[in-house]
Design a protein around this motif. Structure first.
Motif, PDB file in Angstrom:
ATOM      1  N   LYS A  18      54.021  39.884  43.780  1.00 21.47           N
ATOM      2  CA  LYS A  18      53.170  38.707  43.702  1.00 21.47           C
ATOM      3  C   LYS A  18      52.228  38.840  42.518  1.00 21.47           C
ATOM      4  O   LYS A  18      52.111  39.921  41.922  1.00 21.47           O
ATOM      5  CB  LYS A  18      52.378  38.516  44.986  1.00 21.47           C
ATOM      6  CG  LYS A  18      51.453  39.672  45.335  1.00 21.47           C
ATOM      7  CD  LYS A  18      50.766  39.407  46.671  1.00 21.47           C
ATOM      8  CE  LYS A  18      49.844  40.554  47.070  1.00 21.47           C
ATOM      9  NZ  LYS A  18      49.186  40.295  48.376  1.00 21.47           N
ATOM     10  N   TYR A  19      51.577  37.720  42.189  1.00 21.61           N
ATOM     11  CA  TYR A  19      50.644  37.716  41.068  1.00 21.61           C
ATOM     12  C   TYR A  19      49.218  37.907  41.553  1.00 21.61           C
ATOM     13  O   TYR A  19      48.845  37.486  42.653  1.00 21.61           O
ATOM     14  CB  TYR A  19      50.758  36.408  40.277  1.00 21.61           C
ATOM     15  CG  TYR A  19      51.320  36.647  38.899  1.00 21.61           C
ATOM     16  CD1 TYR A  19      50.502  36.644  37.776  1.00 21.61           C
ATOM     17  CD2 TYR A  19      52.670  36.940  38.728  1.00 21.61           C
ATOM     18  CE1 TYR A  19      51.010  36.894  36.516  1.00 21.61           C
ATOM     19  CE2 TYR A  19      53.189  37.189  37.480  1.00 21.61           C
ATOM     20  CZ  TYR A  19      52.352  37.180  36.371  1.00 21.61           C
ATOM     21  OH  TYR A  19      52.857  37.451  35.133  1.00 21.61           O
ATOM     22  N   GLY A  20      48.399  38.555  40.698  1.00 22.32           N
ATOM     23  CA  GLY A  20      46.991  38.738  40.986  1.00 22.32           C
ATOM     24  C   GLY A  20      46.149  38.294  39.806  1.00 22.32           C
ATOM     25  O   GLY A  20      46.674  37.903  38.754  1.00 22.32           O
ATOM     26  N   ALA A  21      44.825  38.363  39.954  1.00 18.49           N
ATOM     27  CA  ALA A  21      43.925  37.971  38.875  1.00 18.49           C
ATOM     28  C   ALA A  21      42.555  38.598  39.077  1.00 18.49           C
ATOM     29  O   ALA A  21      42.130  38.848  40.212  1.00 18.49           O
ATOM     30  CB  ALA A  21      43.794  36.454  38.804  1.00 18.49           C
ATOM     31  N   VAL A  22      41.876  38.850  37.973  1.00 20.15           N
ATOM     32  CA  VAL A  22      40.480  39.273  37.991  1.00 20.15           C
ATOM     33  C   VAL A  22      39.718  38.382  37.027  1.00 20.15           C
ATOM     34  O   VAL A  22      40.296  37.807  36.093  1.00 20.15           O
ATOM     35  CB  VAL A  22      40.315  40.757  37.585  1.00 20.15           C
ATOM     36  CG1 VAL A  22      40.906  41.674  38.647  1.00 20.15           C
ATOM     37  CG2 VAL A  22      40.936  41.036  36.222  1.00 20.15           C
ATOM     38  N   THR A  23      38.402  38.268  37.223  1.00 19.06           N
ATOM     39  CA  THR A  23      37.599  37.395  36.378  1.00 19.06           C
ATOM     40  C   THR A  23      36.297  38.086  35.995  1.00 19.06           C
ATOM     41  O   THR A  23      35.791  38.953  36.722  1.00 19.06           O
ATOM     42  CB  THR A  23      37.302  36.058  37.089  1.00 19.06           C
ATOM     43  OG1 THR A  23      36.631  35.173  36.188  1.00 19.06           O
ATOM     44  CG2 THR A  23      36.435  36.271  38.310  1.00 19.06           C
TER      45      THR A  23
END
Length: 312
Positions: A266-271
């Motif tokens: 799956k895809y993840g993200a950080v900001t």
């Protein structure tokens, strides 16, 4: 009669204004591959940079045609200085070159080309995850990728399945290219670099590919120059999961880095707002099922409307 004419003109003006409003702004785009990548390029779009919807019913937009394996892994699309979209991708696990094509509308593409970026290196084993950036100052494109050359960096040869460093070449016309040279080497196995302009500086997001001891995480480096002066990597900006294929954009007044949680499928993200303090927002983003190692870019609303008309 005069009143009727005035009414018709008013309605026409309203329609023109409505169309102008419809054509303004930007749409976030994401190019990616699925499975083993033999079916080629996929595209998705987003209005908010968080929720992504596949275009073309998640069917291929372009099938790979070059190299022995005919793969289209890790696609990267940017808008060039000529206004066209330029794309590079991984064509094979073992070939010493990469794929290239261009388009004016993301539907109709030029003839696919094989660029032999590492053919001059007898020991080179691959050319993986290429990306490109347009340098306004020099009016040229910088293409960069990861390659392993056994024995070139012996201190880290035994710390992973491969021993990558980031190389680059430059071109103004995608016909002639400079000889490949090292872009980033800080004494560890690195892959999956992506570069963006940040004011007067540049920022690079990269993966530490070290397997022993395990790293498999993402970091940030910065430089005042595109081709030199890159800093040492920051501390990891991702968690204990294994992450790869970072791609980033400045949206909603903050940096968002998307990545492939390839072990979790799956895809993840950080900001972050300062490129130093990072918050995981993986639970707030959604991508089409099966999305693998892609890159984010933007197009105008008018371009998106034309794209939609071509597809539907």
């Amino acid at each position: 009669m005069k009143r009727l004419i005035l009414v018709l003109l008013l309605l026409a003006g309203i329609r023109v204004q409505a169309q102008q409003q419809k054509d303004t702004g930007v749409v976030y785009m994401f190019c990616y591959f699925k499975g083993n990548s033999v079916d080629g390029l996929h595209l998705a779009y987003s209005e908010d940079a968080y929720h992504w919807t596949a275009l073309n019913d998640d069917s291929t937009m372009l099938r790979p045609e070059v190299a022995k394996d005919k793969l289209m892994r890790d696609p990267c699309i940017i808008r060039g200085g000529d206004g066209k979209f330029h794309m590079v991708w991984t064509v094979s696990w073992k070939d010493k070159g990469i794929g290239y094509a261009s388009s004016e509308d993301l539907v109709h593409w030029s003839k696919q080309e094989y660029i032999p970026v590492m053919e001059h290196e007898a020991g080179a084993q691959n050319a993986w995850a290429p990306e490109l950036v347009y340098d306004e100052a020099t009016k040229q494109y910088v293409i960069y990728w990861a390659t392993t050359i056994p024995g070139r960096f012996p201190a880290t040869d035994s710390l992973g399945d491969n021993n990558h460093r980031i190389y680059y070449t430059t071109t103004k016309d995608f016909a002639t290219f400079s000889k490949a040279a090292i872009l980033y080497d800080k004494g560890f196995n690195i892959i999956d670099a992506t570069i963006l302009r940040n004011g007067k500086k540049y920022v690079m997001f990269l993966k530490d590919e070290t397997k022993t001891p395990p790293q498999k995480n993402l970091h940030v480096a910065t430089s005042k120059k595109l081709l030199s002066g890159w800093s040492a990597p920051s501390p990891s900006i991702t968690g204990k999961y294994w992450a790869e294929g970072p791609t980033a954009i400045f949206a909603n007044n903050s940096w968002i880095v998307y990545f492939d949680k390839y072990r979790d499928h799956k895809y993840g993200a950080v900001t972050s707002i300062d490129l130093k303090n990072w918050t995981d927002i993986s639970d707030k983003v959604s991508f089409p099922k099966g999305t693998r190692h892609g890159t984010v870019f933007t197009i105008t609303r008018a371009e998106f409307n034309r794209l939609a008309n071509l597809l539907y």
